[in-house]
Scaffold this motif. Structure first.
Motif, mmCIF file in Angstrom:
data_model
loop_
_atom_site.group_PDB
_atom_site.id
_atom_site.type_symbol
_atom_site.label_atom_id
_atom_site.label_comp_id
_atom_site.label_asym_id
_atom_site.label_seq_id
_atom_site.Cartn_x
_atom_site.Cartn_y
_atom_site.Cartn_z
ATOM 1 N N GLN A 164 5.063 -0.578 -14.926
ATOM 2 C CA GLN A 164 4.867 -1.612 -13.919
ATOM 3 C C GLN A 164 5.774 -2.810 -14.206
ATOM 4 O O GLN A 164 6.446 -3.313 -13.303
ATOM 5 N N SER B 78 0.853 -1.187 0.000
ATOM 6 C CA SER B 78 0.000 0.000 0.000
ATOM 7 C C SER B 78 0.885 1.232 0.000
ATOM 8 O O SER B 78 1.794 1.343 0.826
ATOM 9 N N THR C 170 0.145 7.275 -9.444
ATOM 10 C CA THR C 170 -1.077 6.742 -10.046
ATOM 11 C C THR C 170 -1.004 6.721 -11.569
ATOM 12 O O THR C 170 -1.770 6.020 -12.213
ATOM 13 N N THR D 279 -1.068 -5.977 -5.204
ATOM 14 C CA THR D 279 -1.348 -7.230 -4.509
ATOM 15 C C THR D 279 -0.609 -8.356 -5.220
ATOM 16 O O THR D 279 -0.740 -8.513 -6.436
ATOM 17 N N HIS E 89 -0.867 -7.590 -9.096
ATOM 18 C CA HIS E 89 -2.033 -6.877 -9.626
ATOM 19 C C HIS E 89 -1.987 -5.459 -9.065
ATOM 20 O O HIS E 89 -1.938 -5.279 -7.854
ATOM 21 N N TRP E 90 -1.978 -4.465 -9.960
ATOM 22 C CA TRP E 90 -1.831 -3.060 -9.586
ATOM 23 C C TRP E 90 -3.183 -2.355 -9.636
ATOM 24 O O TRP E 90 -3.951 -2.531 -10.575
ATOM 25 N N GLU E 91 -3.447 -1.500 -8.645
ATOM 26 C CA GLU E 91 -4.650 -0.668 -8.633
ATOM 27 C C GLU E 91 -4.283 0.735 -8.193
ATOM 28 O O GLU E 91 -3.525 0.877 -7.238
ATOM 29 N N PRO E 92 -4.771 1.729 -8.896
ATOM 30 C CA PRO E 92 -5.586 1.665 -10.101
ATOM 31 C C PRO E 92 -4.810 1.019 -11.248
ATOM 32 O O PRO E 92 -3.684 0.571 -11.039
ATOM 33 N N ALA E 93 -5.375 1.012 -12.425
ATOM 34 C CA ALA E 93 -4.793 0.260 -13.536
ATOM 35 C C ALA E 93 -3.489 0.845 -14.088
ATOM 36 O O ALA E 93 -2.682 0.122 -14.627
ATOM 37 N N THR F 11 -2.112 0.464 -4.794
ATOM 38 C CA THR F 11 -2.036 -0.826 -4.131
ATOM 39 C C THR F 11 -1.551 -1.871 -5.124
ATOM 40 O O THR F 11 -2.041 -1.931 -6.259
#
Length: 111
Positions: free
Chosen positions: A94, A21, A72, A34, A41-45, A32
């Motif tokens: 990423q 985080s 972001t 995960t 897996h990245w958030e947001p995209a 975030t």
């Protein structure tokens, strides 16, 4: 933690699940990542990572950690770099950030 350090923990622990985080230093929006079964897996995209180092050397905590940030997106990363011209570095995707982290930290705990 530094963005690259945080991304390096799951491969260093041989695929253990993890949640990273962070907060975009420009917008203060969450980022975030995960890790589940070795897949991130990245958030947001659209997050990116700025990989930089303050001139002058010294301990990593001083020279690097505030220059290795999650953002972001490319736009906020570029906003930060313009506001910090004293910090040389580059914005990486990423995939590039994951590879840098894997190469740097992946083998550290290997037996």
């Amino acid at each position: 933690m530094c963005a690259i350090d945080a991304l390096g923990i799951p491969p260093m622990l041989e695929g253990e699940d993890a949640v990273i985080s962070s907060t975009d230093p420009v917008t203060e929006e969450p980022v975030t990542v995960t890790a589940t079964a070795g897949v991130l897996h990245w958030e947001p995209a659209g997050p990116v990572v700025f990989v930089g180092q303050r001139p002058g050397g010294g301990p990593a905590a001083t020279a690097c950690c505030d220059a290795l940030n999650f953002f972001t997106g490319d736009k906020t990363a570029r906003t930060w770099t313009r506001a910090h011209p004293e910090v040389p570095g580059r914005v990486v995707s990423q995939t590039q950030a994951e590879e840098i982290a894997r190469q740097t930290f992946g083998p550290l705990l290997a037996s």
